[in-house]
Design a protein around this motif. Structure first.
Motif, mmCIF file in Angstrom:
data_model
loop_
_atom_site.group_PDB
_atom_site.id
_atom_site.type_symbol
_atom_site.label_atom_id
_atom_site.label_comp_id
_atom_site.label_asym_id
_atom_site.label_seq_id
_atom_site.Cartn_x
_atom_site.Cartn_y
_atom_site.Cartn_z
ATOM 1 N N PHE A 165 39.648 35.915 2.598
ATOM 2 C CA PHE A 165 38.536 36.868 2.612
ATOM 3 C C PHE A 165 38.779 37.980 3.636
ATOM 4 O O PHE A 165 38.620 39.166 3.333
ATOM 5 N N VAL A 166 39.177 37.611 4.840
ATOM 6 C CA VAL A 166 39.427 38.615 5.871
ATOM 7 C C VAL A 166 40.602 39.507 5.476
ATOM 8 O O VAL A 166 40.571 40.729 5.683
ATOM 9 N N ALA A 167 41.644 38.914 4.876
ATOM 10 C CA ALA A 167 42.806 39.697 4.457
ATOM 11 C C ALA A 167 42.439 40.721 3.395
ATOM 12 O O ALA A 167 42.868 41.883 3.456
ATOM 13 N N ILE A 168 41.626 40.330 2.416
ATOM 14 C CA ILE A 168 41.268 41.271 1.352
ATOM 15 C C ILE A 168 40.321 42.341 1.867
ATOM 16 O O ILE A 168 40.370 43.496 1.422
ATOM 17 N N VAL A 169 39.460 42.002 2.836
ATOM 18 C CA VAL A 169 38.584 43.005 3.445
ATOM 19 C C VAL A 169 39.426 44.050 4.192
ATOM 20 O O VAL A 169 39.180 45.257 4.091
ATOM 21 N N ALA A 209 45.687 37.003 9.288
ATOM 22 C CA ALA A 209 44.976 37.831 8.303
ATOM 23 C C ALA A 209 45.699 39.159 8.082
ATOM 24 O O ALA A 209 45.843 39.614 6.944
ATOM 25 N N VAL A 210 46.176 39.776 9.154
ATOM 26 C CA VAL A 210 46.918 41.029 9.023
ATOM 27 C C VAL A 210 48.221 40.796 8.261
ATOM 28 O O VAL A 210 48.592 41.579 7.382
ATOM 29 N N ASN A 211 48.924 39.722 8.585
ATOM 30 C CA ASN A 211 50.178 39.428 7.894
ATOM 31 C C ASN A 211 49.951 39.224 6.398
ATOM 32 O O ASN A 211 50.727 39.713 5.566
ATOM 33 N N LEU A 212 48.872 38.538 6.049
ATOM 34 C CA LEU A 212 48.564 38.281 4.641
ATOM 35 C C LEU A 212 48.079 39.543 3.936
ATOM 36 O O LEU A 212 48.262 39.705 2.730
ATOM 37 N N ALA A 213 47.481 40.473 4.703
ATOM 38 C CA ALA A 213 46.882 41.666 4.098
ATOM 39 C C ALA A 213 47.876 42.797 3.860
ATOM 40 O O ALA A 213 47.601 43.687 3.042
ATOM 41 N N LEU A 214 49.011 42.798 4.536
ATOM 42 C CA LEU A 214 49.900 43.963 4.497
ATOM 43 C C LEU A 214 50.390 44.290 3.091
ATOM 44 O O LEU A 214 50.383 45.451 2.677
ATOM 45 N N ILE A 251 42.476 43.477 -7.858
ATOM 46 C CA ILE A 251 42.005 42.801 -6.648
ATOM 47 C C ILE A 251 41.477 41.417 -6.982
ATOM 48 O O ILE A 251 41.659 40.460 -6.212
ATOM 49 N N GLY A 252 40.814 41.276 -8.132
ATOM 50 C CA GLY A 252 40.322 39.958 -8.529
ATOM 51 C C GLY A 252 41.447 38.945 -8.622
ATOM 52 O O GLY A 252 41.338 37.813 -8.140
ATOM 53 N N MET A 253 42.559 39.367 -9.229
ATOM 54 C CA MET A 253 43.710 38.480 -9.327
ATOM 55 C C MET A 253 44.415 38.307 -7.981
ATOM 56 O O MET A 253 44.976 37.254 -7.688
ATOM 57 N N GLU A 254 44.399 39.364 -7.174
ATOM 58 C CA GLU A 254 45.056 39.276 -5.869
ATOM 59 C C GLU A 254 44.330 38.318 -4.934
ATOM 60 O O GLU A 254 44.949 37.694 -4.066
ATOM 61 N N ILE A 255 43.014 38.205 -5.072
ATOM 62 C CA ILE A 255 42.282 37.216 -4.266
ATOM 63 C C ILE A 255 42.788 35.815 -4.592
ATOM 64 O O ILE A 255 43.018 34.987 -3.705
ATOM 65 N N GLY A 256 42.990 35.576 -5.894
ATOM 66 C CA GLY A 256 43.541 34.284 -6.290
ATOM 67 C C GLY A 256 44.930 34.054 -5.731
ATOM 68 O O GLY A 256 45.257 32.957 -5.280
ATOM 69 N N SER A 257 45.763 35.102 -5.743
ATOM 70 C CA SER A 257 47.120 34.953 -5.216
ATOM 71 C C SER A 257 47.108 34.748 -3.707
ATOM 72 O O SER A 257 47.956 34.038 -3.161
ATOM 73 N N LEU A 258 46.152 35.370 -3.005
ATOM 74 C CA LEU A 258 46.047 35.148 -1.565
ATOM 75 C C LEU A 258 45.749 33.684 -1.263
ATOM 76 O O LEU A 258 46.290 33.100 -0.317
ATOM 77 N N ILE A 259 44.866 33.101 -2.072
ATOM 78 C CA ILE A 259 44.505 31.697 -1.870
ATOM 79 C C ILE A 259 45.660 30.774 -2.258
ATOM 80 O O ILE A 259 45.987 29.825 -1.552
#
Length: 324
Positions: free
Chosen positions: A102-106, A192-197, A250-258
């Protein structure tokens, strides 16, 4: 709408059933967990007893049938290592992973959309070149290398932020989270920053492309002719138009982040389901691996359905019932 929901639910059940079969056969046909759990000096009788207690002495089809029957009752197996229900282990670690995602996608959206708008409104300028060069770096640099560099710079050299763990957690509206304490926030920033880049680079490029494709369209020219300010045109009309493809991705990217935040969770020792998966694979803890993959597939199914609903809200031309 009802037909659409029923159809998607049936499709989801088929996908889930096929995934369960493929994952179970793929995971249970590889390796021998007994080798990891039984002492080297164990007698054949002791080995046979352990295999029988874990159900490893039965043929693979019989094991799969037992798994299906138990799964229909909400039981995805018991961890060989922790001797706990595998679904309980995953649900216990899931909040930490959801918090990190959540923090990464924000971060990706909060920075990516403004930067993408700026680059798209000033094409071929120095600003555009700088932003796009940064996005290329975000795509190109390996995730594990980024994580190590962040630790080296901000933890080792500067000593500003901790490099591992989740830190002290607190509660917000009854939910335990690192966002509730300063120590938790400090531990959350680097992973979170590493995951968000990578996602930040993706959002920048999608937003820029959407702006460049939308600005020459007739409705933008008509809005200018009506005397609307450039700010209103961009923030209301253009942004609403480019949000449709953004929501999909972004919807799919949230899934990939998890699902695929395994590297980040491992580097930063973040106690989420990604680190649990790596530990379970190393120990051949089959029930946990299978339960993890099924939970992830279920999350992707839910996200797909949510994206379809948001489609119809953001763009009235899209009719879910007709497009399904």
């Amino acid at each position: 709408m009802t037909v659409f929901v029923i159809r998607r639910l049936l499709q989801s059940l088929v996908v889930l059933a096929a995934t369960a079969a493929i994952v179970f056969v793929g995971v249970y046909a590889i390796g021998d967990p007994a080798e990891m759990l039984i002492a080297p000096d164990a007698t054949p009788a002791e080995r046979a007893q352990v295999e029988a207690s874990l159900g490893l002495d039965r043929p693979l089809p019989a094991q799969f049938l037992t798994f299906v029957v138990n799964a229909l009752h909400g039981d995805l197996g018991r961890s060989f290592v922790f001797n706990q229900p595998s679904i309980s282990l995953i649900l216990g670690r899931l909040p930490a992973t959801l918090e990190l995602a959540f923090v990464a996608i924000v971060i990706a959206l909060a920075l990516g959309i403004p930067l993408g708008l700026l680059a798209g409104l000033k094409p071929r300028s120095a600003t555009d070149e700088a932003i796009m060069t940064g996005s290329i770096l975000g795509f190109s640099l390996p995730n594990f290398w980024q994580g190590m560099m962040l630790i080296m710079i901000f933890s080792v050299w500067l000593g500003w932020l901790p490099s591992t763990g989740r830190g002290t957690t607190g509660t917000i509206f009854g939910v335990e989270t690192s966002l509730a304490t300063w120590d938790g926030l400090r531990h959350l920033i680097l992973p979170a920053v590493n995951l968000a880049l990578f996602k930040l680079a993706l959002v920048i490029r999608l937003t820029r492309t959407g702006v460049r494709e939308t600005m020459p369209l007739d409705f933008v020219k008509f809005a200018r002719a009506k005397g609307l300010t450039e700010r209103r045109i961009v923030l209301v009309h253009v942004l609403k138009t480019i949000m449709v493809p953004l929501v999909t991705v972004i919807g799919m990217e949230i899934g990939s982040l998890i699902a695929f935040g395994v590297v980040t969770e491992t580097i930063f020792a973040w106690p989420g389901i990604g680190k649990l998966l790596i530990d379970s694979i190393m120990r051949l803890d089959r029930p946990v691996v299978v339960a993890y993959l099924l939970v992830v597939v279920s999350l992707f199914i839910v996200l797909n359905f949510t994206v379809d609903v948001l489609y119809s809200i953001l763009d009235p031309r899209i009719r879910v019932g007709r497009g399904a």
